[in-house]
Design a protein around this motif. Structure first.
Motif, PDB file in Angstrom:
ATOM      1  N   GLN A 129       0.816  -1.198   0.215  1.00 46.40           N
ATOM      2  CA  GLN A 129      -0.077  -0.169  -0.085  1.00 46.40           C
ATOM      3  C   GLN A 129       0.778   1.235  -0.324  1.00 46.40           C
ATOM      4  N   GLY A 130       0.413   2.280  -0.683  1.00 43.76           N
ATOM      5  CA  GLY A 130       1.177   3.559  -0.925  1.00 43.76           C
ATOM      6  C   GLY A 130       0.256   4.573   0.343  1.00 43.76           C
ATOM      7  N   GLU A 131       0.654   5.785   0.210  1.00 39.56           N
ATOM      8  CA  GLU A 131       0.062   6.566   1.290  1.00 39.56           C
ATOM      9  C   GLU A 131      -1.478   6.547   1.200  1.00 39.56           C
ATOM     10  N   ALA A 132      -1.942   6.569   0.124  1.00 35.49           N
ATOM     11  CA  ALA A 132      -3.232   6.581  -0.084  1.00 35.49           C
ATOM     12  C   ALA A 132      -4.109   5.478   0.464  1.00 35.49           C
ATOM     13  N   HIS A 133      -3.502   4.482   0.605  1.00 31.74           N
ATOM     14  CA  HIS A 133      -4.157   3.109   1.061  1.00 31.74           C
ATOM     15  C   HIS A 133      -3.508   2.535   2.616  1.00 31.74           C
ATOM     16  N   ALA A 134      -2.707   3.333   3.009  1.00 28.11           N
ATOM     17  CA  ALA A 134      -1.958   2.927   4.180  1.00 28.11           C
ATOM     18  C   ALA A 134      -2.803   2.040   5.264  1.00 28.11           C
ATOM     19  N   ARG A 135      -4.052   2.736   5.371  1.00 31.82           N
ATOM     20  CA  ARG A 135      -4.977   2.430   6.510  1.00 31.82           C
ATOM     21  C   ARG A 135      -5.748   0.866   6.278  1.00 31.82           C
ATOM     22  N   ALA A 136      -5.671   0.659   4.952  1.00 34.01           N
ATOM     23  CA  ALA A 136      -6.613  -0.398   4.443  1.00 34.01           C
ATOM     24  C   ALA A 136      -6.207  -1.718   4.483  1.00 34.01           C
ATOM     25  N   ALA A 137      -6.616  -2.498   5.234  1.00 34.89           N
ATOM     26  CA  ALA A 137      -6.016  -3.984   5.493  1.00 34.89           C
ATOM     27  C   ALA A 137      -6.047  -4.595   4.000  1.00 34.89           C
ATOM     28  N   ASN A 138      -4.892  -5.178   3.693  1.00 36.92           N
ATOM     29  CA  ASN A 138      -4.919  -5.972   2.466  1.00 36.92           C
ATOM     30  C   ASN A 138      -5.338  -5.176   1.228  1.00 36.92           C
ATOM     31  N   ALA A 139      -5.478  -3.962   1.374  1.00 36.35           N
ATOM     32  CA  ALA A 139      -5.738  -3.120   0.138  1.00 36.35           C
ATOM     33  C   ALA A 139      -4.403  -2.989  -0.738  1.00 36.35           C
ATOM     34  N   VAL A 140      -4.584  -3.095  -2.156  1.00 44.03           N
ATOM     35  CA  VAL A 140      -3.349  -3.239  -2.947  1.00 44.03           C
ATOM     36  C   VAL A 140      -3.496  -1.693  -3.458  1.00 44.03           C
ATOM     37  N   GLY A 141      -2.282  -0.856  -3.455  1.00 45.26           N
ATOM     38  CA  GLY A 141      -2.492   0.324  -4.005  1.00 45.26           C
ATOM     39  C   GLY A 141      -2.508   0.342  -5.399  1.00 45.26           C
ATOM     40  N   SER A 142      -3.044   1.346  -6.057  1.00 48.47           N
ATOM     41  CA  SER A 142      -3.314   1.557  -7.533  1.00 48.47           C
ATOM     42  C   SER A 142      -1.844   1.322  -8.373  1.00 48.47           C
ATOM     43  N   HIS A 143      -0.795   2.175  -7.533  1.00 51.92           N
ATOM     44  CA  HIS A 143       0.364   2.012  -8.366  1.00 51.92           C
ATOM     45  C   HIS A 143       0.976   0.654  -8.343  1.00 51.92           C
ATOM     46  N   LEU A 144       0.901  -0.124  -7.244  1.00 50.11           N
ATOM     47  CA  LEU A 144       1.307  -1.608  -7.433  1.00 50.11           C
ATOM     48  C   LEU A 144       0.646  -2.412  -8.572  1.00 50.11           C
ATOM     49  N   GLU A 145      -0.502  -2.334  -8.452  1.00 52.49           N
ATOM     50  CA  GLU A 145      -1.298  -3.092  -9.545  1.00 52.49           C
ATOM     51  C   GLU A 145      -0.758  -2.473 -10.779  1.00 52.49           C
ATOM     52  N   ASN A 146      -0.962  -1.086 -11.230  1.00 57.05           N
ATOM     53  CA  ASN A 146      -0.628  -0.947 -12.335  1.00 57.05           C
ATOM     54  C   ASN A 146       0.699  -1.193 -12.867  1.00 57.05           C
ATOM     55  N   VAL A 147       1.656  -1.120 -11.828  1.00 62.50           N
ATOM     56  CA  VAL A 147       3.236  -1.467 -12.250  1.00 62.50           C
ATOM     57  C   VAL A 147       3.260  -2.808 -12.533  1.00 62.50           C
ATOM     58  N   THR A 148       2.661  -3.826 -11.774  1.00 59.36           N
ATOM     59  CA  THR A 148       2.911  -5.038 -12.137  1.00 59.36           C
ATOM     60  C   THR A 148       2.144  -5.681 -13.225  1.00 59.36           C
ATOM     61  N   ARG A 149       1.104  -4.750 -13.997  1.00 67.47           N
ATOM     62  CA  ARG A 149       0.653  -5.237 -15.217  1.00 67.47           C
ATOM     63  C   ARG A 149       1.633  -4.703 -16.225  1.00 67.47           C
ATOM     64  N   THR A 150       2.384  -3.574 -16.176  1.00 70.08           N
ATOM     65  CA  THR A 150       3.048  -2.700 -17.104  1.00 70.08           C
ATOM     66  C   THR A 150       4.553  -2.995 -17.292  1.00 70.08           C
ATOM     67  N   LEU A 151       5.400  -3.203 -16.147  1.00 69.52           N
ATOM     68  CA  LEU A 151       6.473  -3.395 -16.047  1.00 69.52           C
ATOM     69  C   LEU A 151       7.059  -4.863 -16.396  1.00 69.52           C
ATOM     70  N   GLN A 152       8.140  -4.968 -16.973  1.00 69.32           N
ATOM     71  CA  GLN A 152       8.490  -6.372 -17.573  1.00 69.32           C
ATOM     72  C   GLN A 152       9.585  -6.885 -16.480  1.00 69.32           C
ATOM     73  N   GLN A 153       9.815  -6.101 -15.518  1.00 73.48           N
ATOM     74  CA  GLN A 153      11.291  -6.434 -14.771  1.00 73.48           C
ATOM     75  C   GLN A 153      10.662  -7.079 -13.336  1.00 73.48           C
ATOM     76  N   PRO A 154      11.506  -7.832 -12.722  1.00 75.05           N
ATOM     77  CA  PRO A 154      10.839  -8.545 -11.483  1.00 75.05           C
ATOM     78  C   PRO A 154      10.446  -7.681 -10.499  1.00 75.05           C
ATOM     79  N   ILE A 155       9.494  -7.642  -9.766  1.00 72.94           N
ATOM     80  CA  ILE A 155       8.897  -6.811  -8.965  1.00 72.94           C
ATOM     81  C   ILE A 155       8.843  -7.510  -7.512  1.00 72.94           C
ATOM     82  N   LEU A 156       9.563  -6.833  -6.328  1.00 73.09           N
ATOM     83  CA  LEU A 156       9.247  -7.409  -5.125  1.00 73.09           C
ATOM     84  C   LEU A 156       8.414  -6.826  -4.259  1.00 73.09           C
ATOM     85  N   MET A 157       7.273  -7.175  -3.803  1.00 71.41           N
ATOM     86  CA  MET A 157       6.271  -6.734  -3.072  1.00 71.41           C
ATOM     87  C   MET A 157       6.413  -6.825  -1.408  1.00 71.41           C
TER      88      MET A 157
END
Length: 286
Positions: A129-157
């Motif tokens: 979670q980024g700043e916008a979702h910091a208090r939401a349990a198990n929420a995934v920030g929009s940035h993370l989801e968009n990046v995982t769909r777009t970027l071809q490099q390995p991503i560590l959450m």
């Protein structure tokens, strides 16, 4: 030279990102870049309010509003610089030399910025979670989801309380995506020396045991201590979560998304579900 990029913001996840970045740098011996992106949507834009009713004749009010925008912009930039400085201190305290770290602050869209420079990225590290979702349990920030769909490099959450994993699970289904991920793990120093649990789950695992055995041999040939398991259950997702808990797994590795439309539907759904529900850090490989 390709580098590790760690995304730093003001969320609590930034501490976990720092811990994960320090571990990854020491495993890969690669340069580390700390990145803070000030999104254009968060950045005050210059406003022309001269045409607004009642404001055109109040020059002093317009000037004060413009000055407030400028002050906010400066404060946001200064806050970002401070976060990067503090992140570097945290990482240096974990044994990474200062000359291996550089800081970058950009005024851009995060996904666009990463995509533009992805050829130089060896591993990207983000919090769930980024700043916008910091208090939401198990929420995934929009940035993370968009990046995982777009970027071809390995991503560590990275998740809160990140520490160097003592054992990792690799979800394997014999597909081209899984075999590519398997090769990436085998060839990279990131997880060398960490015991691997190679797990196949689903209703038809009996037919795929030969693929699992070949994958085991390949990892063993590259120096990995491998434990294999087949989970013949209808519901794959809870089966994997139970295995993680029962075997004290501290990192999960899986291939992400896939290329064909059908593959994107099946693997993409699994990827998205794990982004939301994985109780351990998740390494996504494309």
């Amino acid at each position: 030279m390709s580098k590790i990029v760690a995304c730093i913001d003001g969320s609590p996840a930034a501490l976990a990102v720092c811990d994960a970045a320090a571990w990854a740098q020491q495993q890969l011996s690669a340069p580390l870049q700390l990145l803070h992106v000030l999104e254009k949507t968060d950045y005050p834009s210059e406003s022309d309010m001269s045409g607004n009713i009642g404001l055109g004749t109040r020059e002093h009010l317009l000037e004060e509003l413009a000055e407030l925008d400028n002050q906010r912009s400066r404060l946001m930039l200064e806050q970002g610089r401070f976060m990067l400085q503090e992140a570097q201190k945290q990482i240096e305290a974990r044994g990474v030399a200062s000359e291996q770290i550089d800081r970058l602050q950009r005024h851009d869209n995060l996904v666009d910025s990463l995509q533009e420079n992805q050829a130089d990225i060896r591993l990207l590290i983000m919090g769930r979670q980024g700043e916008a979702h910091a208090r939401a349990a198990n929420a995934v920030g929009s940035h993370l989801e968009n990046v995982t769909r777009t970027l071809q490099q390995p991503i560590l959450m990275a998740l809160d309380g990140f520490s160097a994993p003592k054992r990792f699970l690799m979800a394997y289904d014999g597909s081209a995506t899984a075999n590519k991920a398997l090769n990436m793990v085998a060839q990279s120093p990131l997880l060398k020396g960490v015991p691997c649990h190679l797990v196949m789950a689903g209703k038809r695992v009996e037919r795929q045991r030969e693929q699992l055995a070949n994958a085991e041999k390949m990892l063993q040939g590259n120096g990995f201590d491998v434990t294999t398991a087949t989970l013949e259950q209808e519901e794959v997702r809870p089966a994997l979560l139970n295995y993680i808990k029962e075997n004290e797994i501290e990192l999960m590795v899986m291939g992400a998304w896939g290329h064909s439309r059908i593959r994107q539907l099946l693997v993409g759904s699994m990827t998205n579900w794990m982004l939301h529900n994985s109780p351990v850090p998740l390494l996504l490989l494309r």
